[in-house]
Design an enzyme around this catalytic site. Structure first.
Site, PDB file in Angstrom:
ATOM      1  N   GLU A  83       0.824  -1.208   0.000  1.00 49.00           N
ATOM      2  CA  GLU A  83       0.000   0.000   0.000  1.00 49.00           C
ATOM      3  C   GLU A  83       0.862   1.263   0.000  1.00 49.00           C
ATOM      4  OE1 GLU A  83      -3.939   0.411   0.246  1.00 49.00           O
ATOM      5  OE2 GLU A  83      -2.894  -0.887  -1.147  1.00 49.00           O
ATOM      6  N   THR A 124      -6.010   8.811  -5.399  1.00 49.54           N
ATOM      7  CA  THR A 124      -5.977   8.700  -3.942  1.00 49.54           C
ATOM      8  C   THR A 124      -5.088   9.760  -3.304  1.00 49.54           C
ATOM      9  OG1 THR A 124      -6.398   6.327  -4.068  1.00 49.54           O
ATOM     10  CG2 THR A 124      -5.446   7.158  -2.031  1.00 49.54           C
TER      11      THR A 124
END
Length: 312
Positions: free
Chosen positions: A131, A184
């Site tokens: 991530e 994001t």
């Protein structure tokens, strides 16, 4: 065992009021990884499908291979050779944990090939590294539910502590992905660093109410509690007709509605599959009317996380 084929689920992070600390897994969509043992040490990515050429085959720059490499180092198996095929079965940049699903599928495949019997939750630190590469922030609200299934609470990052939560078995999720771009990193940058105490108190009450609803199987309490006064008002500006979509969902029987992760996907909780289908159809039609293509999914909550589709 020489090869394994693994599915890992999409996830909804934040669950409206639980920014960076709550998430849940869905039954569909998700990503798949086929992993094979090779005679030459090292990790290669031989194929990626479904990404329209957007993801790197370079194992030093792909979240799947990077997280698997960290895992192999931890178990002292740098001598192992692995060939990875990644099959994207869900949209990239959708706010549904696309990178998390790929990373978790890869880690679970490697764990399976090694005969590692530890709980999947113990792979979480390696998934977080994936991530970190994908979005610049090593958060766990997508990878944890993808690995562990169901609802999860990230109680602490230092030290890392993730808690499995109960959930109503008759809970359904309607998901709509408007095909617009909400990166994001940019979605995180517009969030305020400081909040008013009054807003913080409201948010704490909503998180506590949502948790209580999960533990008591009270879907209506969950719905009343899923209100976000901190993050959603800012991120909603990036999603076309967000408030109109919420109106449509609530008018058609949703118990709650909000942004999935950083968006642009949105989701609604319902008490049955038929209501979820009606909501996705009506919102998709509204988006089509304003010239926005979309993809929709209706799913129960995935209580198991990744699963093996085949092995040889």
């Amino acid at each position: 065992m020489e090869s394994v084929h693994v599915f890992a689920p999409a996830t909804v992070a934040n669950v409206v009021c639980g920014f960076d600390i709550l998430g849940f897994a869905v039954e569909a969509p998700g990503d798949e990884v086929v992993m094979r043992v090779t005679s030459k040490p090292g990790i290669i990515i031989s194929k990626i499908t479904g990404d329209n050429g957007r993801l790197p085959l370079n194992p030093e720059k792909n979240t799947v291979s990077v997280s698997v490499r960290h895992y192999l180092q931890s178990v002292g198996r740098n001598d192992l050779g692995l060939d990875i095929e990644l099959h994207k079965k869900m949209p990239i940049g959708s706010g549904l944990g696309s990178s998390s699903a790929s990373t978790v599928a890869g880690l679970f495949a490697a764990k399976t090939l090694l005969g590692d019997t530890r709980d999947a939750a113990e792979l979480l630190p390696f998934a977080i590294e994936g991530e970190r590469m994908a979005c610049g922030h090593g958060h766990a609200d997508n990878v944890a539910p993808a690995l562990m299934g169901g609802f999860v609470l990230v109680r602490s990052y230092e030290p890392l502590e993730v808690i499995r939560l109960p959930f109503p078995k008759d809970l359904y999720c309607a998901i709509i992905f408007p095909e617009v771009d909400v990166p994001t990193r940019e979605a995180r940058q517009i969030i305020r660093n400081k909040v008013a105490l009054k807003d913080a108190v409201t948010q704490w009450g909503n998180i506590a109410g949502l948790m209580s609803g999960l533990y008591t199987n009270d879907i209506d309490l969950m719905g009343r509690s899923m209100q976000d006064v901190l993050i959603e008002p800012v991120r909603a500006m990036l999603i076309p007709d967000f408030y109109k979509m919420r109106e449509i969902a609530m008018d058609n029987g949703a118990v709650s509605f909000g942004i999935s992760g950083s968006g642009p996907s949105v989701f609604a909780f319902t008490k049955d599959a038929n209501t979820a289908h009606k909501i996705t159809q009506n919102i998709q039609q509204h988006l089509a009317d304003i010239k926005i293509a979309s993809q929709t999914y209706v799913s129960g909550i995935n209580g198991v996380g990744p699963k093996i589709l085949g092995q040889h």
